[in-house]
Design an enzyme around this catalytic site. Structure first.
Site, PDB file in Angstrom:
ATOM      1  CD1 TRP A   1      43.389  29.626  37.399  1.00 24.38           C
ATOM      2  CD2 TRP A   1      42.012  29.092  35.714  1.00 24.38           C
ATOM      3  NE1 TRP A   1      43.541  30.575  36.425  1.00 24.38           N
ATOM      4  CE2 TRP A   1      42.710  30.278  35.380  1.00 24.38           C
ATOM      5  CE3 TRP A   1      41.085  28.577  34.806  1.00 24.38           C
ATOM      6  CZ2 TRP A   1      42.506  30.955  34.174  1.00 24.38           C
ATOM      7  CZ3 TRP A   1      40.882  29.242  33.608  1.00 24.38           C
ATOM      8  CH2 TRP A   1      41.590  30.430  33.303  1.00 24.38           C
TER       9      TRP A   1
ATOM     10  CE  LYS B   1      45.203  40.698  37.864  1.00 21.51           C
ATOM     11  NZ  LYS B   1      43.994  40.183  38.545  1.00 21.51           N
TER      12      LYS B   1
ATOM     13  CG  ASN C   1      41.121  42.209  37.601  1.00 19.27           C
ATOM     14  OD1 ASN C   1      42.240  41.888  37.225  1.00 19.27           O
ATOM     15  ND2 ASN C   1      40.483  41.537  38.549  1.00 19.27           N
TER      16      ASN C   1
ATOM     17  CG  ASP D   1      45.179  35.011  45.363  1.00 19.54           C
ATOM     18  OD1 ASP D   1      45.424  36.135  45.823  1.00 19.54           O
ATOM     19  OD2 ASP D   1      44.249  34.766  44.585  1.00 19.54           O
TER      20      ASP D   1
ATOM     21  CD  GLU E   1      48.098  43.476  46.320  1.00 21.63           C
ATOM     22  OE1 GLU E   1      48.821  44.040  45.471  1.00 21.63           O
ATOM     23  OE2 GLU E   1      47.148  42.736  46.007  1.00 21.63           O
TER      24      GLU E   1
ATOM     25  NE  ARG F   1      37.811  37.501  43.996  1.00 19.74           N
ATOM     26  CZ  ARG F   1      37.245  36.437  43.452  1.00 19.74           C
ATOM     27  NH1 ARG F   1      36.084  35.987  43.894  1.00 19.74           N
ATOM     28  NH2 ARG F   1      37.807  35.814  42.458  1.00 19.74           N
TER      29      ARG F   1
ATOM     30  CG  HIS G   1      43.931  28.379  45.666  1.00 20.02           C
ATOM     31  ND1 HIS G   1      42.704  28.331  45.062  1.00 20.02           N
ATOM     32  CD2 HIS G   1      44.505  29.531  45.254  1.00 20.02           C
ATOM     33  CE1 HIS G   1      42.553  29.414  44.319  1.00 20.02           C
ATOM     34  NE2 HIS G   1      43.626  30.167  44.426  1.00 20.02           N
TER      35      HIS G   1
ATOM     36  CD  GLU H   1      44.211  36.339  38.692  1.00 18.75           C
ATOM     37  OE1 GLU H   1      43.628  37.422  38.896  1.00 18.75           O
ATOM     38  OE2 GLU H   1      44.160  35.380  39.477  1.00 18.75           O
TER      39      GLU H   1
ATOM     40  NE  ARG I   1      48.506  31.668  41.562  1.00 24.39           N
ATOM     41  CZ  ARG I   1      47.225  31.774  41.836  1.00 24.39           C
ATOM     42  NH1 ARG I   1      46.373  30.837  41.472  1.00 24.39           N
ATOM     43  NH2 ARG I   1      46.752  32.821  42.478  1.00 24.39           N
TER      44      ARG I   1
ATOM     45  CD  GLU J   1      39.860  36.447  46.595  1.00 24.97           C
ATOM     46  OE1 GLU J   1      40.607  37.437  46.695  1.00 24.97           O
ATOM     47  OE2 GLU J   1      39.830  35.733  45.588  1.00 24.97           O
TER      48      GLU J   1
ATOM     49  NE  ARG K   1      47.917  43.952  42.604  1.00 28.33           N
ATOM     50  CZ  ARG K   1      47.158  42.879  42.421  1.00 28.33           C
ATOM     51  NH1 ARG K   1      46.845  42.471  41.202  1.00 28.33           N
ATOM     52  NH2 ARG K   1      46.716  42.191  43.445  1.00 28.33           N
TER      53      ARG K   1
HETATM   54  C1  BDP Z   1      42.794  37.104  43.465  1.00 33.80           C
HETATM   55  C2  BDP Z   1      41.370  37.460  43.301  1.00 33.80           C
HETATM   56  C3  BDP Z   1      41.081  38.234  42.054  1.00 33.80           C
HETATM   57  C4  BDP Z   1      42.068  39.366  41.899  1.00 33.80           C
HETATM   58  C5  BDP Z   1      43.467  38.826  41.928  1.00 33.80           C
HETATM   59  C6  BDP Z   1      44.506  39.923  41.973  1.00 33.80           C
HETATM   60  O1  BDP Z   1      40.612  36.268  43.307  1.00 33.80           O
HETATM   61  O2  BDP Z   1      39.773  38.705  42.149  1.00 33.80           O
HETATM   62  O3  BDP Z   1      41.849  40.061  40.726  1.00 33.80           O
HETATM   63  O4  BDP Z   1      43.692  38.089  43.084  1.00 33.80           O
HETATM   64  O5  BDP Z   1      45.011  40.182  43.064  1.00 33.80           O
HETATM   65  O6  BDP Z   1      42.956  36.994  44.842  1.00 33.80           O
HETATM   66  O7  BDP Z   1      44.831  40.494  40.959  1.00 33.80           O
END
Ligand code: BDP
Length: 717
Positions: A559, A304, A227, A381, A403, A185, A537, A308, A352, A409, A340
């Site tokens: 998604w 994290k 990640n 998000d 956060e 991002r 979204h 995901e 979600r 993004e 997180r």
């Molecule tokens: C989403 C993003 C992704 C991040 C995720 C996160 O698309 O790239 O890894 O959040 O915050 O906004 O973990």
């Protein structure tokens, strides 16, 4: 002067008259230090002639050097650096320990606390002076930057009586930077961290990064992506981290790393990463000790987990608290664990929106003292607009840190001009009603409401290797606003924008006023042309570049944009009332009741909480929902055109390079706003089955055209 030279000089003079200012690539951010105008020069020069530092430390030297550099630039004359007061106009800096002068003044530094400062006008040794004093060296550094900001924004400096301290303990950037220098991002080039050449090559840019952060009071940086990659925990990479930490230390910035939960397996050769397995705990303990041997002021870990597809304690039937506490024990009183709350499981069919509350509230009070749970501002998000996250106000026994996402993004990457200060102010001032009316999100995160022992705010950075750092000039304002609001969550977006404009462009009201107005309006423009009335979204899949409301065939329901808008022949929107997913019940009363009913839900969140018929009457306008959507989408495009017009009128106040780059980005934004409007309306019209209201142009192209667009190389993915 020979006539040829004279002619050349005249030509140069003539050129200087038409070119407003020198070309500028934006590298200096808001720390430009160009000379103040003639109207301030005399008064400032009388008040500032020398910087006085008695005893040195790396941080005090950084403060002194910044003052000498900044003041010399602003006053267009060399400002001397000395170790005692020799004349009127001394700027005396230090702590009672580092400065006898300051010790003798006997200032009351209680309000300054650990990181704050006091700035006073007064007499020192019979001379007029300004005193920048603090209990700690880093407080002095922050005070020095505050003093510079006063001059940069052309404030009076002759009768100062300032005392400031940050409202939050941890004010940290989260870099979603990978070890191969890609940035998840990221829209500002590559990662700043040149891992391959570290620790041998220490780019001077790291120092400028630290200066910029310190100027805002940012005191921590998580270097790696959430990640996470376990490789960064290897001895070889820790040496690289150490080199960065050494650069940042004088500026009061601690480094943090993301911890990949399965690192004991990947890096340690163990068979499990079960947090309750003694061998796993021992591995983390040894690894953490190694980190502290290398970097004694290491800040701790950001994690994290079970989100995901990332590994986590739930893989072993354990809870988030089990995982966080195991790491927190390894860190001990040397640092913190930021765990997180952005979790949503790949197997859970629950809305979600509700999953974080479901998973975390039962764990309230079970985390170690050095754990903070890091919560995104909203439950989905980082959308252009979200209601505040229902976790704020529902975990009184667990420090929750905010956060925010500075990188855009979901708000047009670095090309769209969208000032996020307004979004953050909206969230921070939202009333959670956790303890009756007046329990704002800011009251939660600054610890006032629940007496949290430790507090913080994180911002997902928008910084990269681009010469202008943030991908565009106006994105620098978002970095700036994050830092200022982390220091002081109640500052207000408008005041922050005005500060930034004055320092980045000019304090001339002819530019400052229209630009601040444009910034204040800019995020609503994005909401209008992307996701009006609480839609969310709808961005294209994966890279999130451009509209993709039609996407509905991805592996997991949540998604898909279709999961969020639910458009059908009847209407549009996500039913989160008690008749739907009942996410409203996660909010305190009276919000739960108010938001359960479209008539008492703020229009900004209408389709966030309700699935409404196309003919539903929107109260503020009396229009049908379909009509109102068309109006809002169109208004978004109009707002960008208005921004273009505003900016076009400011050419004579801005250097050509920055003027041109902003103009070009606005032109891209104009086209993309139109694209968003047209593609969205073309798609929703297939359900609404109604014509566009009179006076509104139909989409420029067919729905099939918009659906056919593909962007395999969109950045940041
Ligand atoms: C989403 C993003 C992704 C991040 C995720 C996160 O698309 O790239 O890894 O959040 O915050 O906004 O973990």
């Amino acid at each position: 002067m020979p006539s040829l030279l004279r002619r050349a000089a005249l030509v140069l003079l003539a050129l200087a008259a038409v070119v407003p200012a020198q070309a500028d690539d934006g590298y200096r951010l808001w720390l430009r230090y160009d000379p103040v105008g003639a109207e301030h020069l005399a008064t400032y020069r009388a008040r500032v002639t020398q910087v006085v530092l008695e005893r040195e430390s790396p941080t005090l030297l950084a403060a002194r050097d910044e003052l000498v550099r900044g003041l010399s630039g602003l006053l267009d004359t060399g400002v001397a650096s000395v170790d005692r007061v020799t004349q009127s106009g001394a700027v005396v800096i230090g702590t009672p320990r580092s400065s006898d002068l300051i010790a003798r003044l006997g200032l009351d530094l209680t309000e300054a606390g650990e990181e704050g400062y006091v700035i006073r006008s007064g007499q020192v040794d019979g001379h007029e002076a300004t005193i920048v004093a603090a209990n700690t060296d880093v407080g002095v550094l922050y005070g020095a930057f505050h003093f510079l900001r006063l001059l940069q924004t052309r404030q009076p400096i002759d009768r100062l009586a300032i005392a400031e301290a940050p409202a939050l303990d941890l004010r940290v950037l989260n870099h979603w930077d990978n070890l191969d220098r890609t940035v998840e991002r990221g829209y500002a080039g590559q990662s700043l961290w040149d891992w391959h050449r570290l620790p041998g090559l220490v780019d001077p840019r790291y120092t400028d990064y630290a200066r910029a952060n310190a100027s805002l009071g940012i005191n921590g940086t998580v270097l790696t992506n959430v990640n996470a990659n376990a490789l960064v925990l290897s001895t070889r990479y820790l040496e690289k981290v150490e080199a960065l930490a050494d650069v940042f230390r004088p500026y009061g910035i601690r480094v943090y790393l993301t911890a990949r939960f399965s690192a004991p397996i990947e890096a340690g050769g163990l068979e499990t990463a079960d947090p309750l397995d003694p061998e796993v705990a021992a591995w983390w303990q040894a690894k953490t000790d190694e980190i502290y041997e290398t970097i004694p002021d290491f800040g701790g870990f950001l994690v994290k987990a079970n989100s995901e597809g990332q590994p986590g304690p739930q893989d072993y039937g354990r809870t988030h608290a089990d995982g966080a506490n195991m790491l927190a024990d390894a860190v001990g009183d040397r640092g913190v664990v930021m765990w997180r709350a952005f979790v949503y499981s790949a197997e859970d069919a629950t809305d979600r929106h509700k999953q974080a509350v479901n998973e975390f509230v039962p764990l309230d009070g079970t985390f170690r003292d050095n754990v903070l749970v890091q919560v995104k501002n909203g439950a989905i998000d980082f959308q252009p607009r979200e209601p505040f996250h229902p976790l704020f106000g529902t975990m009184p026994e667990t420090p929750l840190m905010m956060e925010f996402q500075i990188t855009k993004e979901y708000l047009g990457f670095a090309t769209h001009l969208a000032y996020l200060g307004t979004m953050w102010e909206e969230v921070l001032s939202a009333d959670t009603y956790a303890d009756g009316p007046g329990s704002t999100v800011a009251d939660v995160i600054d610890g006032d409401l629940h007496d949290y022992p430790i507090t913080g705010m994180a911002g997902v950075a928008n910084i990269g290797s681009d010469r202008n750092w943030s991908g565009s000039i106006f994105d620098q304002a978002n970095w700036y606003a994050f830092g200022r609001m982390a220091w002081s969550p109640r500052l207000g977006a408008e005041a922050v924008a005005a500060e930034w404009v004055a320092q980045t462009f000019t304090d001339d009201p002819a530019l400052l006023e229209p630009v601040v107005e444009m910034m204040m309006d800019s995020r609503q423009a994005v909401v209008d042309y992307m996701t009006p009335l609480g839609l969310h979204h709808l961005m294209a899949t994966g890279h999130h570049y451009g509209p993709g409301p039609w996407v509905g065939d991805l592996g997991r329901p949540e998604w898909n944009p279709t999961y969020y808008h639910n458009a059908d022949a009847e209407g549009i929107g996500f039913d989160r009332t008690d008749a739907g997913s009942d996410a409203v019940s996660q909010y305190h009363e009276p919000l739960a009741t108010q938001w359960n009913d479209p008539a008492t839900t703020p229009e900004a969140f209408l389709l966030w909480f309700h699935h409404l018929p196309w003919d539903y009457t929107v109260a503020s306008s009396g229009r049908t929902l379909w009509h109102e959507l068309v109006v809002r989408y169109s208004r978004g495009v109009d707002r960008v055109e208005a921004m273009q017009e505003t900016w076009a009128g400011l050419e004579s106040y801005v250097d050509p390079e920055r003027f041109e780059s902003v103009s070009q980005n606005l032109a891209i934004q104009r086209d993309e706003a139109q694209w968003w409007r047209d593609a969205s309306l073309a798609y929703f019209q297939t359900f609404a089955d109604r014509p566009l209201p009179e006076g509104y142009a139909p989409p420029e192209r067919s729905l099939a055209y918009y659906q056919s667009l593909s962007f395999p190389y969109a950045p940041g993915n």
